[in-house]
Design a protein around this motif. Structure first.
Motif, mmCIF file in Angstrom:
data_model
loop_
_atom_site.group_PDB
_atom_site.id
_atom_site.type_symbol
_atom_site.label_atom_id
_atom_site.label_comp_id
_atom_site.label_asym_id
_atom_site.label_seq_id
_atom_site.Cartn_x
_atom_site.Cartn_y
_atom_site.Cartn_z
ATOM 1 N N TYR A 9 0.868 -1.197 0.000
ATOM 2 C CA TYR A 9 0.000 0.000 0.000
ATOM 3 C C TYR A 9 0.894 1.233 0.000
ATOM 4 O O TYR A 9 0.875 2.048 0.903
ATOM 5 N N GLY A 10 1.733 1.346 -1.051
ATOM 6 C CA GLY A 10 2.575 2.527 -1.209
ATOM 7 C C GLY A 10 1.940 3.458 -2.225
ATOM 8 O O GLY A 10 0.713 3.537 -2.338
ATOM 9 N N HIS A 11 2.784 4.151 -3.008
ATOM 10 C CA HIS A 11 2.252 5.103 -3.991
ATOM 11 C C HIS A 11 1.291 4.423 -4.967
ATOM 12 O O HIS A 11 0.176 4.893 -5.193
ATOM 13 N N MET A 12 1.749 3.320 -5.551
ATOM 14 C CA MET A 12 0.924 2.676 -6.580
ATOM 15 C C MET A 12 -0.228 1.888 -5.976
ATOM 16 O O MET A 12 -1.354 1.957 -6.464
ATOM 17 N N GLY A 13 0.059 1.136 -4.916
ATOM 18 C CA GLY A 13 -1.004 0.336 -4.291
ATOM 19 C C GLY A 13 -2.154 1.213 -3.840
ATOM 20 O O GLY A 13 -3.326 0.907 -4.105
ATOM 21 N N THR A 34 -2.958 -5.739 1.691
ATOM 22 C CA THR A 34 -2.017 -5.880 2.789
ATOM 23 C C THR A 34 -0.763 -5.079 2.456
ATOM 24 O O THR A 34 -0.557 -4.677 1.308
ATOM 25 N N SER A 35 0.020 -4.816 3.472
ATOM 26 C CA SER A 35 1.280 -4.119 3.277
ATOM 27 C C SER A 35 2.190 -4.542 4.420
ATOM 28 O O SER A 35 1.715 -5.095 5.418
ATOM 29 N N ARG A 36 3.469 -4.282 4.253
ATOM 30 C CA ARG A 36 4.430 -4.761 5.252
ATOM 31 C C ARG A 36 4.177 -4.164 6.638
ATOM 32 O O ARG A 36 4.177 -4.857 7.640
ATOM 33 N N SER A 37 3.926 -2.847 6.672
ATOM 34 C CA SER A 37 3.826 -2.190 7.979
ATOM 35 C C SER A 37 2.382 -2.067 8.457
ATOM 36 O O SER A 37 1.443 -1.942 7.658
ATOM 37 N N ARG A 38 2.258 -2.101 9.741
ATOM 38 C CA ARG A 38 0.966 -1.913 10.400
ATOM 39 C C ARG A 38 0.396 -0.539 10.023
ATOM 40 O O ARG A 38 -0.800 -0.383 9.788
ATOM 41 N N GLU A 39 1.291 0.479 9.951
ATOM 42 C CA GLU A 39 0.839 1.848 9.656
ATOM 43 C C GLU A 39 0.130 1.896 8.300
ATOM 44 O O GLU A 39 -0.921 2.514 8.155
ATOM 45 N N SER A 40 0.732 1.240 7.300
ATOM 46 C CA SER A 40 0.118 1.275 5.956
ATOM 47 C C SER A 40 -1.212 0.537 5.943
ATOM 48 O O SER A 40 -2.182 0.983 5.331
ATOM 49 N N ARG A 41 -1.267 -0.593 6.638
ATOM 50 C CA ARG A 41 -2.540 -1.346 6.674
ATOM 51 C C ARG A 41 -3.613 -0.527 7.386
ATOM 52 O O ARG A 41 -4.757 -0.456 6.940
ATOM 53 N N THR A 56 -1.202 -10.641 6.677
ATOM 54 C CA THR A 56 0.054 -11.084 6.049
ATOM 55 C C THR A 56 -0.166 -11.313 4.556
ATOM 56 O O THR A 56 -1.306 -11.469 4.094
ATOM 57 N N ASN A 57 0.942 -11.387 3.840
ATOM 58 C CA ASN A 57 0.862 -11.651 2.406
ATOM 59 C C ASN A 57 0.241 -13.026 2.148
ATOM 60 O O ASN A 57 -0.547 -13.206 1.219
ATOM 61 N N ARG A 58 0.604 -13.993 2.964
ATOM 62 C CA ARG A 58 0.053 -15.339 2.780
ATOM 63 C C ARG A 58 -1.448 -15.380 3.024
ATOM 64 O O ARG A 58 -2.178 -16.074 2.316
ATOM 65 N N ALA A 70 2.218 -4.900 -5.739
ATOM 66 C CA ALA A 70 2.523 -3.461 -5.842
ATOM 67 C C ALA A 70 3.655 -3.102 -4.891
ATOM 68 O O ALA A 70 3.606 -2.092 -4.207
ATOM 69 N N VAL A 71 4.652 -3.977 -4.845
ATOM 70 C CA VAL A 71 5.851 -3.715 -4.043
ATOM 71 C C VAL A 71 6.981 -3.354 -5.004
ATOM 72 O O VAL A 71 6.850 -3.516 -6.214
ATOM 73 N N ARG A 72 8.087 -2.889 -4.464
ATOM 74 C CA ARG A 72 9.189 -2.476 -5.338
ATOM 75 C C ARG A 72 9.820 -3.689 -6.020
ATOM 76 O O ARG A 72 9.724 -4.813 -5.500
ATOM 77 N N PRO A 73 10.479 -3.459 -7.160
ATOM 78 C CA PRO A 73 11.050 -4.589 -7.894
ATOM 79 C C PRO A 73 11.920 -5.495 -7.019
ATOM 80 O O PRO A 73 11.806 -6.717 -7.069
ATOM 81 N N GLN A 74 12.762 -4.886 -6.168
ATOM 82 C CA GLN A 74 13.666 -5.709 -5.353
ATOM 83 C C GLN A 74 12.915 -6.524 -4.300
ATOM 84 O O GLN A 74 13.460 -7.486 -3.759
ATOM 85 N N GLU A 75 11.638 -6.139 -4.018
ATOM 86 C CA GLU A 75 10.855 -6.877 -3.016
ATOM 87 C C GLU A 75 9.926 -7.914 -3.664
ATOM 88 O O GLU A 75 9.368 -8.768 -2.971
ATOM 89 N N THR A 76 9.789 -7.835 -4.986
ATOM 90 C CA THR A 76 8.783 -8.652 -5.668
ATOM 91 C C THR A 76 9.075 -10.151 -5.557
ATOM 92 O O THR A 76 8.182 -10.945 -5.243
ATOM 93 N N LEU A 96 3.542 -5.307 -10.921
ATOM 94 C CA LEU A 96 3.831 -3.928 -11.350
ATOM 95 C C LEU A 96 5.335 -3.686 -11.457
ATOM 96 O O LEU A 96 5.759 -2.588 -11.823
ATOM 97 N N ALA A 97 6.120 -4.688 -11.105
ATOM 98 C CA ALA A 97 7.566 -4.462 -10.944
ATOM 99 C C ALA A 97 8.270 -4.173 -12.264
ATOM 100 O O ALA A 97 8.275 -5.012 -13.174
ATOM 101 N N ALA A 98 8.865 -3.002 -12.343
ATOM 102 C CA ALA A 98 9.655 -2.659 -13.535
ATOM 103 C C ALA A 98 10.870 -3.587 -13.584
ATOM 104 O O ALA A 98 11.459 -3.904 -12.553
ATOM 105 N N SER A 170 4.996 6.285 -21.044
ATOM 106 C CA SER A 170 3.736 6.349 -20.278
ATOM 107 C C SER A 170 3.944 6.525 -18.786
ATOM 108 O O SER A 170 3.181 7.232 -18.128
ATOM 109 N N SER A 171 4.960 5.890 -18.256
ATOM 110 C CA SER A 171 5.095 5.849 -16.804
ATOM 111 C C SER A 171 6.161 6.818 -16.283
ATOM 112 O O SER A 171 5.953 7.495 -15.274
ATOM 113 N N CYS A 172 7.318 6.895 -16.997
ATOM 114 C CA CYS A 172 8.324 7.913 -16.649
ATOM 115 C C CYS A 172 7.875 9.255 -17.224
ATOM 116 O O CYS A 172 8.269 10.314 -16.721
#
Ligand SMILES: NC(=O)c1ccc[n+]([C@@H]2O[C@H](COP(=O)([O-])OP(=O)(O)OC[C@H]3O[C@@H](n4cnc5c(N)ncnc54)[C@H](OP(=O)(O)O)[C@@H]3O)[C@@H](O)[C@H]2O)c1
Length: 266
Positions: A9-13, A34-41, A56-58, A70-76, A96-98, A170-172
């Protein structure tokens, strides 16, 4: 359950949740987030009372057939390896991962996979979402995803080879055009008594009006330049300078962006 699950649940989520729910293409009981942090959820639950929040993701992966990463590429890949063990195999992964290819994702989840490149301008229902379906994606799933993203702007189906260059446009693109508006407005401020606010308002409105003009008349940019940049006139001087110097600037920028695109997520 045939709900849409959004992981991250970041910018894109958050933009997708807002867009899908505000447009009415999905009802509140059709989305789980869902999102990693409690704050985002908690932020999502507060913004959309009644929305499904998975701890949780599961948990999300067990509940939803369509799962948007909708997580960053390195987290996908990390998120995928976490959820794949609890999936049945008939889910539809929407990444969504570039820079993370279909083959790479299909190597971890040998089912339906679609790559989607969103754009920040969907926040205002404008711009184009790029969609690239993997070979396993059936008609029903393909149309479902295309329908969802059509509710928040235009969609364009592209092959994976075209994705990097199309992403730049389109995206950049919103970032690139914003930088051009900033530069043009800044140059007029440096050369005159216009205030930065006046210059930015004029440049922004002119950019929007120019895009609307091109879209509605069907003229090419070259046609429009020809109409405005009459021989010996003011615009012609500026356009000549652009045409002499900008191709090199833009070629370099695009080459650098394509190189970076290839390195993202690696
Ligand atoms: N921004 C753009 O204009 C744009 C355009 C096209 C494509 N994309 C793609 O969209 C994706 C998301 O980008 P973004 O700009 O939205 O990034 P972002 O704002 O950093 O959001 C990513 C979210 O993922 C969550 N997250 C991270 N690790 C997680 C995990 N292990 N499990 C669950 N949630 C996790 C984070 O959660 P917490 O906040 O809870 O920690 C964060 O809110 C990227 O792959 C990017 O390539 C972005």
């Amino acid at each position: 359950m045939d709900c849409i699950g959004i992981i991250g649940y970041g910018h894109m989520g958050s933009m997708l949740v807002n867009g899908f729910l505000s447009s009415g293409v999905l009802g509140i009981d059709e989305v789980v987030v869902t999102s990693r942090s409690r704050e985002s959820r908690d932020a999502c639950a507060a913004a959309w009372p009644g929305i499904g929040i998975a701890a949780t993701n599961r948990e999300l992966a067990r509940q939803c057939r369509t799962i948007v990463l909708a997580v960053r590429p390195q987290e996908t890949k990390e998120v995928l390896s976490e959820i794949v063990p609890v999936m049945d195999g008939d889910e539809h992964i929407v990444s969504l991962a570039a820079g993370i290819g279909l083959a790479e994702i299909e190597g971890m989840f040998p089912g339906s996979v679609t790559r989607v490149v969103p754009t920040i301008t969907s926040t205002v229902g404008q711009g184009t979402t790029l969609i690239c379906h993997g070979r396993q994606v059936g008609m029903h799933d393909a149309l479902r995803v295309e329908g969802l993203f059509s509710a928040i702007g235009n969609v364009m189906l592209v092959g994976e080879e075209e994705l990097p260059a199309a992403t730049i446009l389109s995206s950049c693109g919103p970032g690139l055009f914003a930088a051009i508006i900033e530069e043009l407005a800044g140059a007029t401020v440096r050369a005159s008594g216009l205030t930065p606010e006046q210059a930015l308002a004029l440049a922004t409105e002119t950019a929007a009006a120019t895009a609307a003009y091109l879209r509605e008349t069907g003229e090419t940019p070259g046609d429009l330049v020809g109409r405005v940049a009459t021989g010996g006139g003011v615009t012609e001087v500026g356009v000549r300078g652009f045409r002499e110097r900008l191709p090199e600037v833009f070629d370099e920028a695009v080459a650098a962006m394509l190189e970076r695109y290839g390195a993202v997520g690696k």
